[in-house]
Write a protein that holds these residues in place. Structure first.
Motif, PDB file in Angstrom:
ATOM      1  N   GLY A  64      39.214  37.138  41.957  1.00 51.26           N
ATOM      2  CA  GLY A  64      40.240  37.355  40.951  1.00 51.26           C
ATOM      3  C   GLY A  64      40.908  38.698  41.166  1.00 51.26           C
ATOM      4  O   GLY A  64      40.268  39.660  41.585  1.00 51.26           O
ATOM      5  N   GLU A  65      42.181  38.763  40.905  1.00 50.84           N
ATOM      6  CA  GLU A  65      42.965  39.986  41.029  1.00 50.84           C
ATOM      7  C   GLU A  65      43.878  40.085  39.811  1.00 50.84           C
ATOM      8  O   GLU A  65      43.972  39.159  39.020  1.00 50.84           O
ATOM      9  N   ALA A  66      44.575  41.184  39.699  1.00 50.49           N
ATOM     10  CA  ALA A  66      45.567  41.364  38.640  1.00 50.49           C
ATOM     11  C   ALA A  66      46.787  42.033  39.245  1.00 50.49           C
ATOM     12  O   ALA A  66      46.682  42.798  40.205  1.00 50.49           O
ATOM     13  N   GLN A  77      47.094  37.653  35.740  1.00 46.62           N
ATOM     14  CA  GLN A  77      45.894  37.229  36.469  1.00 46.62           C
ATOM     15  C   GLN A  77      46.281  36.437  37.704  1.00 46.62           C
ATOM     16  O   GLN A  77      47.088  35.522  37.632  1.00 46.62           O
ATOM     17  N   TRP A  79      44.593  34.430  41.187  1.00 43.37           N
ATOM     18  CA  TRP A  79      43.409  33.866  41.825  1.00 43.37           C
ATOM     19  C   TRP A  79      43.701  33.792  43.310  1.00 43.37           C
ATOM     20  O   TRP A  79      44.704  33.196  43.723  1.00 43.37           O
TER      21      TRP A  79
END
Length: 84
Positions: A64-66, A77, A79
């Motif tokens: 997961g990243e932002a 968010q 993915w």
């Protein structure tokens, strides 16, 4: 359908802005992403690939990243799926 109009099986990076997509479309994108070559990356915004489809999940390393976008205050968010 996505498969009929687009062949991105040789892509190294695919971005899917899946903010409003129904689960069925996201599942279809996951199935198409299984055709990507080893090491290729699929990034989905806001909505992850369905976790109930073990064949899809097992085909990728996931994290997961932002990301901050200029059209919203909170981080978006992301993915990130890398093809195994």
């Amino acid at each position: 359908s996505l498969q009929e109009c687009c062949d991105w099986s040789d892509a190294s990076v695919v971005f899917a802005n899946a903010v409003t997509w129904p689960k069925s479309m996201i599942r279809h994108v996951g199935r198409l992403a299984m055709l990507l070559r080893r090491g290729a990356v699929l990034i989905t915004a806001v909505r992850p690939l369905p976790v109930d489809d073990l064949e899809i999940i097992r085909a990728f390393d996931v994290r997961g990243e932002a990301c901050h976008m200029n059209f919203q205050v909170a981080a978006l968010q992301l993915w990130v799926y890398q093809r195994r």
